[in-house]
Design a protein around this motif. Sequence first.
Motif, PDB file in Angstrom:
ATOM      1  N   ALA A   1       0.778  -1.186  -0.146  1.00  0.00           N
ATOM      2  CA  ALA A   1       0.080   0.014  -0.057  1.00  0.00           C
ATOM      3  C   ALA A   1       0.748   1.349  -0.020  1.00  0.00           C
ATOM      4  CB  ALA A   1      -0.762  -0.082   1.293  1.00  0.00           C
ATOM      5  N   VAL A   2       0.046   2.274  -0.665  1.00  0.00           N
ATOM      6  CA  VAL A   2       0.993   3.809  -0.584  1.00  0.00           C
ATOM      7  C   VAL A   2       0.880   4.077   0.828  1.00  0.00           C
ATOM      8  CG1 VAL A   2       1.029   5.879  -1.616  1.00  0.00           C
ATOM      9  CG2 VAL A   2       0.583   3.870  -3.111  1.00  0.00           C
ATOM     10  N   GLU A   3       1.617   4.481   1.446  1.00  0.00           N
ATOM     11  CA  GLU A   3       1.746   5.198   2.777  1.00  0.00           C
ATOM     12  C   GLU A   3       0.625   6.479   2.828  1.00  0.00           C
ATOM     13  OE1 GLU A   3       5.562   7.979   3.616  1.00  0.00           O
ATOM     14  OE2 GLU A   3       5.804   5.765   3.618  1.00  0.00           O
ATOM     15  N   LYS A   4       0.165   6.790   3.979  1.00  0.00           N
ATOM     16  CA  LYS A   4      -0.741   7.811   3.953  1.00  0.00           C
ATOM     17  C   LYS A   4       0.095   9.265   4.016  1.00  0.00           C
ATOM     18  CE  LYS A   4      -3.970   9.601   7.334  1.00  0.00           C
ATOM     19  NZ  LYS A   4      -3.557  10.810   8.026  1.00  0.00           N
ATOM     20  N   LEU A   5      -0.518  10.119   3.179  1.00  0.00           N
ATOM     21  CA  LEU A   5       0.149  11.332   3.059  1.00  0.00           C
ATOM     22  C   LEU A   5      -0.187  12.376   4.310  1.00  0.00           C
ATOM     23  CD1 LEU A   5       1.645  13.704   1.609  1.00  0.00           C
ATOM     24  CD2 LEU A   5      -0.621  14.085   0.268  1.00  0.00           C
ATOM     25  N   GLU A   6       1.184  12.714   4.900  1.00  0.00           N
ATOM     26  CA  GLU A   6       0.759  13.519   6.210  1.00  0.00           C
ATOM     27  C   GLU A   6       1.316  15.006   5.667  1.00  0.00           C
ATOM     28  OE1 GLU A   6       1.985  11.941   9.769  1.00  0.00           O
ATOM     29  OE2 GLU A   6       2.039   9.851   8.976  1.00  0.00           O
ATOM     30  N   VAL A   7       0.348  15.865   5.095  1.00  0.00           N
ATOM     31  CA  VAL A   7       0.873  17.004   4.357  1.00  0.00           C
ATOM     32  C   VAL A   7       1.364  17.961   5.457  1.00  0.00           C
ATOM     33  CG1 VAL A   7      -0.835  16.930   2.340  1.00  0.00           C
ATOM     34  CG2 VAL A   7      -1.565  17.998   4.583  1.00  0.00           C
ATOM     35  N   GLU A   8       0.939  18.050   6.785  1.00  0.00           N
ATOM     36  CA  GLU A   8       1.354  19.283   7.539  1.00  0.00           C
ATOM     37  C   GLU A   8       2.644  18.763   8.077  1.00  0.00           C
ATOM     38  OE1 GLU A   8      -1.556  19.963  10.642  1.00  0.00           O
ATOM     39  OE2 GLU A   8      -3.035  20.123   9.044  1.00  0.00           O
ATOM     40  N   LYS A   9       2.932  17.115   8.394  1.00  0.00           N
ATOM     41  CA  LYS A   9       4.205  17.131   8.802  1.00  0.00           C
ATOM     42  C   LYS A   9       5.257  16.925   7.764  1.00  0.00           C
ATOM     43  CE  LYS A   9       6.501  12.739  10.598  1.00  0.00           C
ATOM     44  NZ  LYS A   9       6.200  11.201  10.812  1.00  0.00           N
TER      45      LYS A   9
ATOM     46  N   ILE B   1      10.205  22.953   5.377  1.00  0.00           N
ATOM     47  CA  ILE B   1      10.626  24.369   5.765  1.00  0.00           C
ATOM     48  C   ILE B   1      11.980  24.050   6.622  1.00  0.00           C
ATOM     49  CG2 ILE B   1      10.208  26.126   7.175  1.00  0.00           C
ATOM     50  CD1 ILE B   1       9.166  26.285   4.426  1.00  0.00           C
ATOM     51  N   ASN B   2      11.842  22.869   7.604  1.00  0.00           N
ATOM     52  CA  ASN B   2      12.864  22.872   8.534  1.00  0.00           C
ATOM     53  C   ASN B   2      14.048  22.430   8.022  1.00  0.00           C
ATOM     54  OD1 ASN B   2      11.050  23.385  10.988  1.00  0.00           O
ATOM     55  ND2 ASN B   2      10.625  21.359  11.196  1.00  0.00           N
TER      56      ASN B   2
ATOM     57  N   GLU C   1      15.527  14.445   0.205  1.00  0.00           N
ATOM     58  CA  GLU C   1      14.848  13.384   1.049  1.00  0.00           C
ATOM     59  C   GLU C   1      13.338  13.798   1.263  1.00  0.00           C
ATOM     60  OE1 GLU C   1      17.066  12.923   4.803  1.00  0.00           O
ATOM     61  OE2 GLU C   1      18.673  12.088   3.638  1.00  0.00           O
ATOM     62  N   VAL C   2      13.035  14.908   1.190  1.00  0.00           N
ATOM     63  CA  VAL C   2      11.362  15.622   1.109  1.00  0.00           C
ATOM     64  C   VAL C   2      11.128  16.398  -0.110  1.00  0.00           C
ATOM     65  CG1 VAL C   2      11.784  15.449   3.764  1.00  0.00           C
ATOM     66  CG2 VAL C   2      12.012  17.569   2.454  1.00  0.00           C
TER      67      VAL C   2
ATOM     68  N   TRP D   1       4.582  30.353   3.349  1.00  0.00           N
ATOM     69  CA  TRP D   1       4.354  29.012   3.496  1.00  0.00           C
ATOM     70  C   TRP D   1       2.927  28.579   3.631  1.00  0.00           C
ATOM     71  CZ3 TRP D   1       6.082  25.650   0.315  1.00  0.00           C
ATOM     72  CH2 TRP D   1       6.181  24.116   0.689  1.00  0.00           C
ATOM     73  N   MET D   2       2.724  27.137   3.839  1.00  0.00           N
ATOM     74  CA  MET D   2       1.259  26.798   4.211  1.00  0.00           C
ATOM     75  C   MET D   2       1.173  27.149   5.942  1.00  0.00           C
ATOM     76  SD  MET D   2       0.895  22.785   4.778  1.00  0.00           S
ATOM     77  CE  MET D   2      -0.703  23.005   5.575  1.00  0.00           C
ATOM     78  N   ASN D   3       0.074  27.356   6.542  1.00  0.00           N
ATOM     79  CA  ASN D   3      -0.231  27.654   7.658  1.00  0.00           C
ATOM     80  C   ASN D   3      -1.057  26.421   8.167  1.00  0.00           C
ATOM     81  OD1 ASN D   3      -1.146  28.420  10.439  1.00  0.00           O
ATOM     82  ND2 ASN D   3      -1.286  30.408   9.699  1.00  0.00           N
ATOM     83  N   SER D   4      -0.392  25.748   9.155  1.00  0.00           N
ATOM     84  CA  SER D   4      -1.105  24.469   9.561  1.00  0.00           C
ATOM     85  C   SER D   4      -2.482  24.749  10.532  1.00  0.00           C
ATOM     86  CB  SER D   4      -0.293  23.748  10.633  1.00  0.00           C
ATOM     87  OG  SER D   4       0.945  23.161   9.758  1.00  0.00           O
TER      88      SER D   4
END
Length: 175
Positions: free
Chosen positions: A49-57, A63-64, A91-92, A123-126
Amino acid sequence: MKKYINAIMIIGMLSVTAGCGAELSKVAENHSNISLFSIENKAEAKTIAVEKLEVEKLSDEFINRIVQDTDDQYQVKNFSSEEEINNHLREVASEDLAKKITTSYFEERDGALYIVPTELFPWMNSDNPYELTQLNEYEYQLVQSNQSDLYGSYTIEIKFLYEDNHWIIKNFTIK
């Protein structure tokens, strides 16, 4: 004598055909094994299975990785070359995005890596809502509208791509 010749010919043909039959049986058996192996591999591939996308993480991690610890001269403490920081970003992020970030925000001088002193892009704001659309099994797009003192109103679109068994940020646009 004619009977003997016919009998010898029939026996000879039977033995030749029997040998071919044995060889054909081996070929058919090998083909069956190969087909079965192929079917098992396809079934196994479908169960991965394709792993779940965790957009915020993933967005925070991106950015980090851009924001680095530096000294008072803006020399990056943990990396010494553009290649190292580019590999770290890869890597990301996609190869193209990592290269754009590396060339825009870092420079290599005198065997050391420096961050270019500038503002980071919006950037996106969680904390704010966003719309996440699945484009296909391996690609998603995030759209979010934000407001900040520095940038005013803006909309960010981030494309995520599943590549090499993990999610990366393919690219983004800010409008």
